[in-house]
Design an enzyme around this catalytic site. Structure first.
Site, PDB file in Angstrom:
ATOM      1  N   CYS A  23     -33.112   2.170 -34.935  1.00  0.00           N
ATOM      2  CA  CYS A  23     -33.715   2.932 -33.846  1.00  0.00           C
ATOM      3  C   CYS A  23     -32.746   3.932 -33.224  1.00  0.00           C
ATOM      4  CB  CYS A  23     -34.253   1.991 -32.772  1.00  0.00           C
ATOM      5  SG  CYS A  23     -32.988   0.940 -32.032  1.00  0.00           S
ATOM      6  N   GLY A  55     -47.903  -1.937 -34.647  1.00  0.00           N
ATOM      7  CA  GLY A  55     -46.969  -1.904 -35.772  1.00  0.00           C
ATOM      8  C   GLY A  55     -46.710  -3.304 -36.290  1.00  0.00           C
ATOM      9  N   SER A 110     -40.538  -5.023 -39.560  1.00  0.00           N
ATOM     10  CA  SER A 110     -39.551  -6.037 -39.179  1.00  0.00           C
ATOM     11  C   SER A 110     -39.218  -5.956 -37.692  1.00  0.00           C
ATOM     12  CB  SER A 110     -38.280  -5.861 -40.007  1.00  0.00           C
ATOM     13  OG  SER A 110     -37.742  -4.563 -39.834  1.00  0.00           O
TER      14      SER A 110
END
Length: 478
Positions: free
Chosen positions: A44, A210, A213
């Site tokens: 991210c 979403g 992972s």
């Protein structure tokens, strides 16, 4: 290594560069023969490419240029812009950076543990695509092992709550109007704790957008904070499978309807296109009862899932990665120093192991040569295996003569060529044989003490033969 991370780049720039990260490894390896392997780490708040390049002159520059071209091609950016935004490093500097990344020392939230799993998954992805190499395997595996040592030996894991945790606590603080700026919040009693108080999401309806992972990590953090009523929505059709394996419900297929039924929305898709635009969020907020309070949106995607303009809407609270970076908890200098010491030791151990492995071929060749000599002598022994002690001794002498013959010839050749000291040093390093040089032999401490009786002269006939003059095999030996 090429790195673009939150330290010196806006998340928007990292977003652009990592647009084609899923295919980058294959393209880098195919770009230039100097590149033996590539592992791509895209999270991210960082985008990094770890390369295994040839060690010949110019190979590092060729590999770096190849990586720049591949990133430019997959992201759509200009090559010069990629070179400007991505910081290169090589050798021990690159290895040390990777170890710090895996240990959470280079994270937006120092000490966070999610990055260790992300490094492991990056290596697994490279392995599946066939873009890794023995050197990259060894380096990344050693980095993750060292990160576990940091987690066990320091308190960073307790101090370094994950990006997800900090985002959820910031959102809870803002919802409760607690004031979460560092200069407003009272300093915590425990220096390891974050200035942002731990929030509770018990009793709130949560929508998880979403199924990747990062969605799993988000769900774990939500449950740690009491969230029980969680529904998942996915445009890819994977919501049902995720719900079945994570014990959550499937949200309404219409995103606007699912949004209107939620109090908290956590997004972690990062497809590059906002899934929650101003119109959709505004309509959902308007459908909420006045007593329901604001609609809280937590956008954990590097590629924004929520249009930033949503933050200007009434009765809407938006927490994104930029907000998390501003409120990441501090860590104590002592814990960071302890962690860096462990990382430095890990880097040093890896360097020593790698250096040892470079001698593997030499060790194999030496063992093979000795094995061949032993096999040749064994072949000369009687087939029934019955030999006398004298015959065994003869075989051992022949073996010794065979093994020392070539080193003896080379030693004398080195002496003739004026390379005596060089050859003696090599003998000491390779075989552990310490031989005094002529100069050392003439030093006083090499002379027997005056009180000691002088050694008796050895008759010429009794002198031991030099290894190079070991008698040739006699007919009796045969």
């Amino acid at each position: 290594m090429l790195s673009a991370n939150h330290h010196d780049l806006d998340l928007v720039d990292i977003d652009r560069l990592s647009a084609g990260a899923h295919d980058l490894g294959r393209q880098v390896v195919a770009e230039h023969p100097a590149v033996n392997g590539a592992v791509v780490l895209a999270t991210c708040n960082r985008f990094e490419v770890y390369l295994d390049a040839d060690e010949c002159e110019g190979a590092e520059a060729d590999a770096t240029a190849a990586a720049y071209r591949a990133v430019a091609r997959t992201s759509g950016a200009d090559v010069d812009e990629v070179a400007r935004l991505m910081r290169p490093a090589s050798g021990e500097q690159a290895v040390a950076h990777l170890f710090e990344v895996a240990a959470g020392l280079d994270s937006m939230v120092v000490g966070e543990r999610e990055i260790t799993g992300q490094v492991r998954r990056a290596l697994s992805a490279a392995r599946a695509e066939g873009t890794t190499s023995p050197l990259l395997e060894q380096t990344l595996q050693h980095a993750t092992r060292t990160s576990r040592q940091v987690a066990v030996a320091t308190d960073l894991a307790r101090a370094g709550r994950s990006v997800v945790s900090v985002a959820l606590d910031l959102a809870a603080a803002r919802l409760a109007s607690l004031g979460c700026e560092r200069d407003v919040a009272a300093p915590p009693a425990d220096p390891h704790e974050s200035p942002v108080p731990r929030g509770s999401w018990a009793g709130h309806r949560t929508l998880l957008v979403g199924t990747g992972s990062y969605a799993g990590a988000s769900l774990a953090a939500l449950r740690e904070r009491g969230a029980q009523d969680v529904a998942v929505w996915s445009a890819s059709g994977r919501a049902e499978a995720f719900a079945a394996t994570h014990d959550v419900t499937v949200a309404d297929a219409d995103l606007a309807t699912a949004l209107a039924a939620a109090d908290l929305v956590v997004t972690c898709r990062g497809t590059g296109t906002p899934v929650l635009d101003v119109a959709t969020v505004s309509a959902a907020a308007a459908c909420r009862p006045e007593t329901a309070g604001p609609l809280v949106l937590v956008d954990l995607a590097l590629h924004n899932d929520v249009d930033p303009a949503v933050a200007d809407l009434a009765r809407v609270i938006l927490v994104d990665l930029a907000t998390v970076r501003e409120h990441a908890p501090a860590t104590t200098a002592a814990e960071v120093l302890r962690a860096r010491t462990i990382v430095a030791e890990g880097v040093r151990t890896l360097a020593e192991t790698t250096a040892e492995r470079r001698m593997d071929a030499a060790v194999v060749a030496l063992r093979g040569k000795v094995a061949d000599a032993v096999a040749a002598e064994l072949d000369r022994l009687p087939a029934d295996g019955a030999i006398s002690a004298e015959r065994a001794a003869q075989a051992l002498r022949r073996l010794a003569a065979r093994l020392v013959h070539e080193p003896t010839v080379l030693a004398r050749s080195a002496g003739r060529e004026g390379r005596t000291e060089e050859h003696l040093r090599a003998l000491e390093i390779a075989l552990g044989v310490r031989v005094a040089t002529p100069d050392e032999a003439d030093e006083p401490d090499q002379v027997p003490p005056a009180s000691a009786p002088a050694p008796a002269p050895v008759p010429a006939s009794a002198e031991a033969p030099h290894p190079a003059t070991v008698p040739a095999e006699t007919e009796r030996d045969r």
